[in-house]
Design a protein around this motif. Structure first.
Motif, PDB file in Angstrom:
ATOM      1  N   HIS A   1       0.787  -1.239   0.000  1.00  0.00           N
ATOM      2  CA  HIS A   1       0.000   0.000   0.000  1.00  0.00           C
ATOM      3  C   HIS A   1       0.818   1.289   0.000  1.00  0.00           C
ATOM      4  N   GLN A   2       2.040   1.274  -0.509  1.00  0.00           N
ATOM      5  CA  GLN A   2       2.783   2.526  -0.638  1.00  0.00           C
ATOM      6  C   GLN A   2       3.787   2.431  -1.778  1.00  0.00           C
ATOM      7  N   GLU A   3       4.036   3.564  -2.407  1.00  0.00           N
ATOM      8  CA  GLU A   3       5.015   3.594  -3.485  1.00  0.00           C
ATOM      9  C   GLU A   3       6.398   3.256  -2.942  1.00  0.00           C
ATOM     10  N   SER A   4       7.182   2.568  -3.749  1.00  0.00           N
ATOM     11  CA  SER A   4       8.528   2.219  -3.301  1.00  0.00           C
ATOM     12  C   SER A   4       9.367   1.786  -4.494  1.00  0.00           C
ATOM     13  N   LEU A   5      10.664   1.825  -4.302  1.00  0.00           N
ATOM     14  CA  LEU A   5      11.622   1.261  -5.246  1.00  0.00           C
ATOM     15  C   LEU A   5      12.415   0.224  -4.459  1.00  0.00           C
ATOM     16  N   THR A   6      12.199  -1.041  -4.785  1.00  0.00           N
ATOM     17  CA  THR A   6      12.796  -2.139  -4.030  1.00  0.00           C
ATOM     18  C   THR A   6      13.785  -2.871  -4.918  1.00  0.00           C
ATOM     19  N   LEU A   7      15.029  -2.979  -4.466  1.00  0.00           N
ATOM     20  CA  LEU A   7      16.078  -3.626  -5.259  1.00  0.00           C
ATOM     21  C   LEU A   7      16.377  -5.021  -4.730  1.00  0.00           C
ATOM     22  N   ALA A   8      16.699  -5.907  -5.660  1.00  0.00           N
ATOM     23  CA  ALA A   8      17.101  -7.265  -5.313  1.00  0.00           C
ATOM     24  C   ALA A   8      18.239  -7.678  -6.232  1.00  0.00           C
ATOM     25  N   GLU A   9      19.344  -8.107  -5.637  1.00  0.00           N
ATOM     26  CA  GLU A   9      20.440  -8.646  -6.436  1.00  0.00           C
ATOM     27  C   GLU A   9      20.275 -10.153  -6.519  1.00  0.00           C
ATOM     28  N   ILE A  10      20.255 -10.688  -7.726  1.00  0.00           N
ATOM     29  CA  ILE A  10      20.098 -12.122  -7.899  1.00  0.00           C
ATOM     30  C   ILE A  10      21.377 -12.713  -8.481  1.00  0.00           C
ATOM     31  N   ASP A  11      21.698 -13.893  -8.006  1.00  0.00           N
ATOM     32  CA  ASP A  11      22.863 -14.646  -8.464  1.00  0.00           C
ATOM     33  C   ASP A  11      22.392 -15.624  -9.531  1.00  0.00           C
ATOM     34  N   LEU A  12      22.690 -15.324 -10.787  1.00  0.00           N
ATOM     35  CA  LEU A  12      22.209 -16.158 -11.892  1.00  0.00           C
ATOM     36  C   LEU A  12      22.797 -17.566 -11.856  1.00  0.00           C
ATOM     37  N   ASN A  13      23.909 -17.762 -11.130  1.00  0.00           N
ATOM     38  CA  ASN A  13      24.485 -19.103 -10.989  1.00  0.00           C
ATOM     39  C   ASN A  13      23.614 -20.018 -10.136  1.00  0.00           C
ATOM     40  N   GLN A  14      22.607 -19.427  -9.458  1.00  0.00           N
ATOM     41  CA  GLN A  14      21.682 -20.253  -8.690  1.00  0.00           C
ATOM     42  C   GLN A  14      20.908 -21.198  -9.603  1.00  0.00           C
ATOM     43  N   LEU A  15      20.711 -20.815 -10.853  1.00  0.00           N
ATOM     44  CA  LEU A  15      20.049 -21.715 -11.805  1.00  0.00           C
ATOM     45  C   LEU A  15      20.816 -23.020 -11.922  1.00  0.00           C
ATOM     46  N   HIS A  16      22.134 -22.943 -12.044  1.00  0.00           N
ATOM     47  CA  HIS A  16      22.976 -24.143 -12.146  1.00  0.00           C
ATOM     48  C   HIS A  16      22.869 -24.991 -10.891  1.00  0.00           C
ATOM     49  N   ARG A  17      22.982 -24.361  -9.734  1.00  0.00           N
ATOM     50  CA  ARG A  17      22.975 -25.108  -8.476  1.00  0.00           C
ATOM     51  C   ARG A  17      21.639 -25.804  -8.246  1.00  0.00           C
ATOM     52  N   THR A  18      20.545 -25.082  -8.494  1.00  0.00           N
ATOM     53  CA  THR A  18      19.220 -25.665  -8.248  1.00  0.00           C
ATOM     54  C   THR A  18      18.908 -26.778  -9.236  1.00  0.00           C
ATOM     55  N   ARG A  19      19.199 -26.565 -10.503  1.00  0.00           N
ATOM     56  CA  ARG A  19      18.831 -27.565 -11.515  1.00  0.00           C
ATOM     57  C   ARG A  19      19.722 -28.795 -11.483  1.00  0.00           C
ATOM     58  N   ALA A  20      20.942 -28.651 -10.953  1.00  0.00           N
ATOM     59  CA  ALA A  20      21.783 -29.834 -10.745  1.00  0.00           C
ATOM     60  C   ALA A  20      21.199 -30.716  -9.646  1.00  0.00           C
ATOM     61  N   ARG A  21      20.613 -30.071  -8.638  1.00  0.00           N
ATOM     62  CA  ARG A  21      20.014 -30.802  -7.513  1.00  0.00           C
ATOM     63  C   ARG A  21      18.618 -31.303  -7.838  1.00  0.00           C
ATOM     64  N   LEU A  22      17.874 -30.533  -8.634  1.00  0.00           N
ATOM     65  CA  LEU A  22      16.460 -30.828  -8.900  1.00  0.00           C
ATOM     66  C   LEU A  22      16.212 -30.707 -10.403  1.00  0.00           C
ATOM     67  N   PRO A  23      16.460 -31.770 -11.182  1.00  0.00           N
ATOM     68  CA  PRO A  23      16.430 -31.678 -12.655  1.00  0.00           C
ATOM     69  C   PRO A  23      15.024 -31.776 -13.253  1.00  0.00           C
ATOM     70  N   LEU A  24      14.118 -30.921 -12.788  1.00  0.00           N
ATOM     71  CA  LEU A  24      12.747 -30.946 -13.303  1.00  0.00           C
ATOM     72  C   LEU A  24      12.709 -30.611 -14.789  1.00  0.00           C
ATOM     73  N   LEU A  25      13.515 -29.620 -15.207  1.00  0.00           N
ATOM     74  CA  LEU A  25      13.535 -29.242 -16.610  1.00  0.00           C
ATOM     75  C   LEU A  25      14.081 -30.370 -17.471  1.00  0.00           C
ATOM     76  N   ARG A  26      15.141 -31.026 -17.009  1.00  0.00           N
ATOM     77  CA  ARG A  26      15.723 -32.145 -17.760  1.00  0.00           C
ATOM     78  C   ARG A  26      14.708 -33.251 -17.999  1.00  0.00           C
ATOM     79  N   ASP A  27      13.885 -33.519 -17.007  1.00  0.00           N
ATOM     80  CA  ASP A  27      12.986 -34.672 -17.064  1.00  0.00           C
ATOM     81  C   ASP A  27      11.601 -34.343 -17.596  1.00  0.00           C
ATOM     82  N   GLU A  28      11.341 -33.094 -17.960  1.00  0.00           N
ATOM     83  CA  GLU A  28      10.029 -32.711 -18.477  1.00  0.00           C
ATOM     84  C   GLU A  28       9.762 -33.421 -19.804  1.00  0.00           C
ATOM     85  N   ARG A  29       8.589 -34.035 -19.938  1.00  0.00           N
ATOM     86  CA  ARG A  29       8.262 -34.844 -21.125  1.00  0.00           C
ATOM     87  C   ARG A  29       7.340 -34.044 -22.046  1.00  0.00           C
TER      88      ARG A  29
END
Length: 286
Positions: free
Chosen positions: A243-271
């Motif tokens: 309920h109020q105007e704001s500018l909110t910043l978030a720094e994301i680590d794009l290498n998290q894609l590698h770490r998560t998908r190595a542990r949880l290969p949902l994309l690899r196994d999608e049929r």
């Protein structure tokens, strides 16, 4: 070389209904502030350049995403410093009007998404004034492959799923979500539900979800804000206030894609072939 880190700014603003010039100035001011804080990308809400309850005003506020347009010219120039995602009314050559979002980068229009699902029920009346979009496609940015969805689009499972299959690792959502529902929890039901959906998509698609929602009042509607960023593990990285105007910043680590998908290969196994076959069967039966 693709960047390994990305700083996203969620520009959670209130807009002036029908006053494109005033809204443009606010966009440029927020973009300047985001750039000064080190943001690489700033995301604005649905219809951020026009306001939401447009109805018959839609043709009068339509913009054209190109350099010679009086609204997009300054935005494209601004995008030479940082990428922008803005909400507007797009008009096609046959004068149909679309609820749209444009991604701008390095002085060019990288992608335009037309809202695919137009709610026309309850307090919503979009189908009376706008045309339906007819594509859901990912696109390449300097940070990686991304996709855009607008409000009702991500209340349906198919658009984010299609973007995921089309290579999007960054899903950018924008909305003008009005507050609805009061329960036992200390937040609106609509806010709780959207946050659940965004977390679920981040986890299911092992992708980054950045969502900007507007704030303020318009024609009796209250927009609740609460913009968020979730990582591929479904963890909340940043949340704007309600309920109020704001500018909110978030720094994301794009290498998290590698770490998560190595542990949880949902994309690899999608049929996907199985999905296509079963959809063809279901459509043929109908």
């Amino acid at each position: 070389m693709k960047m390994s880190r990305l700083t996203i700014a969620l520009a959670q603003i209130n807009t002036a209904l029908g006053d494109v010039d005033a809204n443009l100035e606010k966009h440029l001011a927020y973009a300047r502030e985001a750039h000064s804080q080190g943001a690489d990308l700033v995301i604005f809400p649905e219809l951020s350049l026009t306001g939401y309850v447009l109805q018959d005003l839609a043709p009068a506020v339509a913009c054209f995403p190109r350099p010679d347009d009086s609204t997009f010219g300054p935005l494209l120039e601004c995008s030479r410093k940082l990428d922008l995602m803005v909400g507007f009314v797009d008009e096609d050559p046959r004068h149909r009007f679309f609820i749209s979002a444009a991604y701008l980068s390095r002085g060019e229009v990288t992608h335009v998404h037309h809202k695919v699902y137009l709610p026309t029920y309850g307090l919503f009346d979009e189908g009376r004034f706008f045309a339906w979009g007819d594509s859901v496609r990912a696109f390449d940015t300097r940070f990686g492959r991304a996709g855009i969805l607008i409000c009702e689009d991500f209340w349906h499972a198919s658009p984010p799923y299609l973007l995921w299959l089309d290579g999007a690792d960054l899903l950018f959502f924008c909305s003008a979500s009005p507050g609805r529902g009061l329960g036992a929890a200390p937040k609106l039901d609509s806010a709780r539900w959207v946050e659940h959906i965004n977390r679920a998509y981040a986890s299911l698609f092992t992708a980054f979800i950045a969502h900007t929602n507007r704030v303020g009042y318009e024609d009796g509607l209250n927009f609740w804000g609460g913009s968020t960023v979730f990582d591929p593990d479904g963890e909340l990285l940043a949340q704007a206030p309600y309920h109020q105007e704001s500018l909110t910043l978030a720094e994301i680590d794009l290498n998290q894609l590698h770490r998560t998908r190595a542990r949880l290969p949902l994309l690899r196994d999608e049929r996907t072939a199985l999905v296509m076959r079963e959809l063809e069967r279901i459509v043929a039966k109908d």
